[in-house]
Write an enzyme that holds these catalytic residues in place. Structure first.
Site, short mmCIF file in Angstrom:
data_model
loop_
_atom_site.label_atom_id
_atom_site.label_comp_id
_atom_site.label_asym_id
_atom_site.label_seq_id
_atom_site.Cartn_x
_atom_site.Cartn_y
_atom_site.Cartn_z
N PHE A 190 1.72 -4.83 9.20
CA PHE A 190 2.01 -3.55 9.47
C PHE A 190 1.18 -2.44 9.07
O PHE A 190 0.31 -2.76 8.33
CB PHE A 190 3.48 -3.15 9.09
CG PHE A 190 3.54 -3.21 7.63
CD1 PHE A 190 3.44 -2.29 6.77
CD2 PHE A 190 4.03 -4.36 7.02
CE1 PHE A 190 3.59 -2.12 5.29
CE2 PHE A 190 4.11 -4.33 5.61
CZ PHE A 190 3.86 -3.18 4.76
N TYR A 228 -5.44 1.07 -4.09
CA TYR A 228 -3.94 1.40 -4.20
C TYR A 228 -3.51 1.16 -5.67
O TYR A 228 -2.21 1.75 -5.93
CB TYR A 228 -3.23 0.59 -3.15
CG TYR A 228 -3.49 0.98 -1.63
CD1 TYR A 228 -3.28 2.08 -1.23
CD2 TYR A 228 -4.57 0.10 -0.94
CE1 TYR A 228 -3.68 2.66 -0.01
CE2 TYR A 228 -4.96 0.61 0.24
CZ TYR A 228 -4.55 1.77 0.72
OH TYR A 228 -5.07 2.24 2.07
#
Length: 416
Positions: free
Chosen positions: A416, A128
């Site tokens: 999440f 990322y």
């Protein structure tokens, strides 16, 4: 092998949701079968435009989802964020640029909406950074050897407060307000919507193996709910027929240190429990030092957790508070063109302003390093030593640390 242009990357329709879920399961190496019960349970999650799929014909081969989120900045202000989840690429379709196409679509939409940040939990560290994300919080799990902890086995002295076991319905009523108080005092904490409370109390069940945990609530002497602990206990006996149970904490939120102390002591005083796994906690959590013998809590896991991608430098830096006064000129590099530029930050305990400038830079850094510094957990001096920040003015790293670092480390309690 088909060229990337042969694969259609786009928001999915509701009719394509079952196929998209199948691809999510395959991407996470789970059985690629979606039961009718799981599909029914997850229907309430679907949000048009924010579920992206990569399709080769009718088959979904990559997935991506985002949803609205609030992140607590240093000082307690809530910042609008684009939360990213369910990111997968099927093993047969890697190295074709599918993640880049999905990420580019989503971040452009988030920027257009006015989101200040994007966030995610990174399953693989190397992926990322190239999209401008940097690790902004970390977490630690402790395992407590209860007999060595030195606590009174009769339980905590509650000083007029009380601990009660409550039902899932009670948690859905009491939990949101308690969580709101906790998150506003915890940089890095995120919002929880109604779906979260339903999922984590069993009102909605997407996992057939889900079992109902225990829910313990701490009430202060005036009756205010100040703490909530969710935990499981296994069933294990030693060869000598002595109980050797482990209590595993799914989550603990508290608005006061007294509530934390009481709930940990309560859990460690339950008959038959000889070991406690803390679940994911802040790296500077009070837990070990709430025990008379802190070494009885050994670190069993430590890792990065929430990653942040700054989309609006001005609003991100103006959203947080600063304990000291100073000015800093930052040259922010952003290969995606979403947040780059040169900015002058002027900050004090009374507030902050951040504006575009042509002044000479004090520090030059990639947007991912700015994300790592934003919540106050990392040191600019340390990043400079690693070659990830360039000091254009001598001593600028120390000046940045004086402005940006925080007295308590940020923490995101949730996956999440």
């Amino acid at each position: 092998m088909n060229a990337p242009a042969d694969i259609d990357v786009r928001p999915i329709t509701e009719a394509e949701y079952p196929e998209w879920l199948r691809a999510v399961r395959a991407g996470f190496l789970r059985e690629p079968v979606v039961s009718a019960a799981e599909l029914e349970a997850r229907k309430g999650q679907f949000e048009p435009g924010r579920f992206i799929g990569a399709f080769e014909g009718d088959r979904c081969v990559a997935t991506f989802r985002s949803f609205a989120q609030e992140v607590t900045a240093v000082g307690g202000r809530l910042v609008a964020a684009d939360a990213i989840s369910a990111v997968t690429v099927t093993a047969t379709h890697r190295r074709r640029g599918l993640l880049t196409r999905m990420m580019s679509q989503d971040l452009a939409a988030a920027k257009e909406r006015g989101d200040v940040l994007a966030t995610l939990i990174a399953a693989e560290y190397r992926i990322y950074g190239r999209y401008g994300f940097g690790p902004a919080t970390s977490g630690t799990e402790w395992t407590i050897d209860v007999p060595r902890a030195g606590l009174d086995p009769r339980g905590p002295d509650l000083g007029g407060g009380r601990i009660d076991l409550v039902e899932p319905d009670d948690v859905r009523k009491l939990g949101p307000e308690l969580h709101d108080r906790m998150r506003r005092a915890t940089p890095g904490a995120i919002s929880r919507d109604d779906w979260w409370w339903q999922l984590n109390t069993g009102a909605v069940r997407t996992d057939p193996k889900w079992t109902e945990p225990f829910f313990a609530v701490y009430r202060a002497p005036d009756g205010t709910v100040e703490g909530l602990m969710t935990y499981d206990v296994d069933e294990k006996w030693a060869d000598t027929m002595q109980p050797a149970n482990t209590a595993s904490v799914r989550g603990l939120i508290a608005s006061t240190p007294a509530a934390e102390r009481a709930l940990w002591h309560y859990l460690c005083s339950i008959d038959w429990v000889t070991r406690v796994r803390s679940g994911w906690r802040a790296p500077d959590d009070l837990l070990p030092h709430l025990l008379p013998n802190p070494p009885a809590a050994g670190v069993s896991m430590h890792a990065d957790w929430m990653w942040v991608r700054i989309l609006d430098v001005v609003r991100a830096l103006e959203a947080r508070t600063y304990d000291s006064e100073g000015a800093l000129v930052l040259e922010v590099l952003d290969g995606s063109g979403l947040a780059g530029g040169r900015y002058r930050l002027e900050a004090s305990p009374d507030g902050a302003s951040c504006t575009a400038t042509t002044e000479s830079a004090d520090l030059t850094l990639d947007v991912r390093e700015l994300a790592t510094l934003w919540l106050g957990d990392e040191s600019a001096v340390r990043l400079a030593a690693l070659g990830r920040v360039r000091e254009d003015r001598a001593g600028a790293g120390r000046g940045a640390d004086a402005l940006l670092r925080t007295s308590r480390r940020p923490w995101c309690p949730d996956m999440f």
